[in-house]
Design a protein around this motif. Sequence first.
Motif, mmCIF file in Angstrom:
data_model
loop_
_atom_site.group_PDB
_atom_site.id
_atom_site.type_symbol
_atom_site.label_atom_id
_atom_site.label_comp_id
_atom_site.label_asym_id
_atom_site.label_seq_id
_atom_site.Cartn_x
_atom_site.Cartn_y
_atom_site.Cartn_z
ATOM 1 N N VAL A 219 -3.855 13.502 -4.346
ATOM 2 C CA VAL A 219 -2.804 12.831 -3.581
ATOM 3 C C VAL A 219 -3.440 11.701 -2.781
ATOM 4 O O VAL A 219 -4.465 11.902 -2.126
ATOM 5 C CB VAL A 219 -2.082 13.790 -2.615
ATOM 6 C CG1 VAL A 219 -0.979 13.052 -1.861
ATOM 7 C CG2 VAL A 219 -1.522 14.995 -3.360
ATOM 8 N N THR A 220 -2.853 10.509 -2.851
ATOM 9 C CA THR A 220 -3.274 9.408 -1.989
ATOM 10 C C THR A 220 -2.194 9.164 -0.948
ATOM 11 O O THR A 220 -1.005 9.307 -1.220
ATOM 12 C CB THR A 220 -3.522 8.112 -2.781
ATOM 13 O OG1 THR A 220 -2.324 7.730 -3.477
ATOM 14 C CG2 THR A 220 -4.650 8.305 -3.782
ATOM 15 N N MET A 221 -2.609 8.800 0.259
ATOM 16 C CA MET A 221 -1.676 8.497 1.356
ATOM 17 C C MET A 221 -2.094 7.178 1.991
ATOM 18 O O MET A 221 -3.242 7.030 2.416
ATOM 19 C CB MET A 221 -1.692 9.597 2.414
ATOM 20 C CG MET A 221 -1.134 10.929 1.980
ATOM 21 S SD MET A 221 -1.083 12.106 3.370
ATOM 22 C CE MET A 221 0.214 11.399 4.404
ATOM 23 N N GLU A 222 -1.142 6.236 2.071
ATOM 24 C CA GLU A 222 -1.479 4.924 2.620
ATOM 25 C C GLU A 222 -0.278 4.285 3.302
ATOM 26 O O GLU A 222 0.876 4.509 2.931
ATOM 27 C CB GLU A 222 -1.979 3.998 1.513
ATOM 28 C CG GLU A 222 -0.970 3.773 0.386
ATOM 29 C CD GLU A 222 -1.570 3.026 -0.779
ATOM 30 O OE1 GLU A 222 -2.235 2.001 -0.541
ATOM 31 O OE2 GLU A 222 -1.384 3.467 -1.932
ATOM 32 N N ASN A 223 -0.566 3.459 4.287
ATOM 33 C CA ASN A 223 0.423 2.685 5.021
ATOM 34 C C ASN A 223 0.579 1.330 4.327
ATOM 35 O O ASN A 223 0.223 0.275 4.852
ATOM 36 C CB ASN A 223 -0.053 2.536 6.474
ATOM 37 C CG ASN A 223 0.837 1.635 7.293
ATOM 38 O OD1 ASN A 223 2.033 1.541 7.063
ATOM 39 N ND2 ASN A 223 0.238 0.946 8.258
ATOM 40 N N HIS A 224 1.110 1.372 3.102
ATOM 41 C CA HIS A 224 1.120 0.187 2.225
ATOM 42 C C HIS A 224 1.998 0.540 1.040
ATOM 43 O O HIS A 224 2.321 1.715 0.816
ATOM 44 C CB HIS A 224 -0.322 -0.090 1.763
ATOM 45 C CG HIS A 224 -0.525 -1.354 0.973
ATOM 46 N ND1 HIS A 224 -0.387 -1.399 -0.404
ATOM 47 C CD2 HIS A 224 -0.892 -2.603 1.356
ATOM 48 C CE1 HIS A 224 -0.651 -2.632 -0.821
ATOM 49 N NE2 HIS A 224 -0.957 -3.384 0.227
ATOM 50 N N GLY A 225 2.391 -0.427 0.264
ATOM 51 C CA GLY A 225 3.076 -0.119 -0.979
ATOM 52 C C GLY A 225 2.154 0.609 -1.934
ATOM 53 O O GLY A 225 0.937 0.406 -1.930
ATOM 54 N N ILE A 226 2.729 1.467 -2.768
ATOM 55 C CA ILE A 226 1.891 2.231 -3.696
ATOM 56 C C ILE A 226 1.349 1.352 -4.823
ATOM 57 O O ILE A 226 0.466 1.776 -5.566
ATOM 58 C CB ILE A 226 2.659 3.422 -4.303
ATOM 59 C CG1 ILE A 226 3.873 2.939 -5.117
ATOM 60 C CG2 ILE A 226 3.070 4.407 -3.223
ATOM 61 C CD1 ILE A 226 4.537 4.012 -5.947
ATOM 62 N N ILE A 227 1.852 0.130 -4.944
ATOM 63 C CA ILE A 227 1.379 -0.802 -5.965
ATOM 64 C C ILE A 227 0.307 -1.699 -5.356
ATOM 65 O O ILE A 227 0.567 -2.462 -4.432
ATOM 66 C CB ILE A 227 2.529 -1.649 -6.530
ATOM 67 C CG1 ILE A 227 3.605 -0.766 -7.155
ATOM 68 C CG2 ILE A 227 2.009 -2.656 -7.555
ATOM 69 C CD1 ILE A 227 4.866 -1.501 -7.559
ATOM 70 N N GLY A 228 -0.901 -1.597 -5.858
ATOM 71 C CA GLY A 228 -1.965 -2.494 -5.437
ATOM 72 C C GLY A 228 -2.855 -1.997 -4.320
ATOM 73 O O GLY A 228 -3.887 -2.611 -4.044
#
Length: 312
Positions: A219-228
Amino acid sequence: MLSADLTASCEADGFRDAYPERFFSMGMAEQNMMGFAAGLAREGLFPFIHTFAVFVTRRPFDQVAMSIAYPNLPVRLIGFLPGITTAGGVTHQAIDDVALMRILPNMSVLECGDATDVESVLDVAQAVNGPVYVRMLRGEVPRLFDAGEPMVLGRARVLGEGRDLTVLSSGICTEEAMRAIQALRGQGLSIAHLHVSTLKPFEDPAIEAAIAGARLGVVTMENHGIIGGLGSVVAELMAEKGLGGRLIRIGLRDTYAHGASRRYLMREYGLDAMALVRAAEDLTSTQFDLTEEALSRVRLETMSRIDKTEDL
């Protein structure tokens, strides 16, 4: 230091007051600011650009690419208020900045996740022989990591080891991940957790090993769009290295956000601790008895060593 009419908003006024001869306010002219910074760098100086992340990356993208990245100049681009850390709505929310900076040759990309990252990121950036983009937090920032263990270029912080799932988080999502992981471990899950502060270059062998060792998925978690962003970086790594298993990407799903509080936006767009619980339920085909109220009661301690993970 260069500022684009957002000096106090980027907490750069202290530097301005202390070193007025080394501070330049360029006004609302970001494209010109990039060319100005490139000229300073060509003369042997080290310009640090401070403005909101959207105005560092999206608005002057061509100038960053041609004037800074192409000649590989040591300009440090400090982008404040990344993703949904601002209530300013779509004009101020940088949800594609990592993607834009990643595609530029020569550009390194760093992201801060806590006070220790903020305190140490400038030393990391200054050691890079070329341009660096930094996603910077501002205001009151929690300390999740021991102050004596600064950020290291190209190395993730290993916050926990496990065999069932691997969680890779960045920025403000790491605090949410830590909260959910503590609760999920209480449900019997064995979870590896790594905090990613270097998004480019992305060559940490610890990340590859953690992905390869995940029995059920990643699982990845980021404060960003999942694209790029982080999700795409990990997907690329898994494909290139032939690492099997499922990948669930937590982030903005091909959508713009709107103006609201950070807490509300993280819940509304599925970037919070509960989103990780739902991903774990998907990967394990198990329904966990966890609620948002229970997750909100989880208390985190500053981490200094991996063996402290179980005592969060």
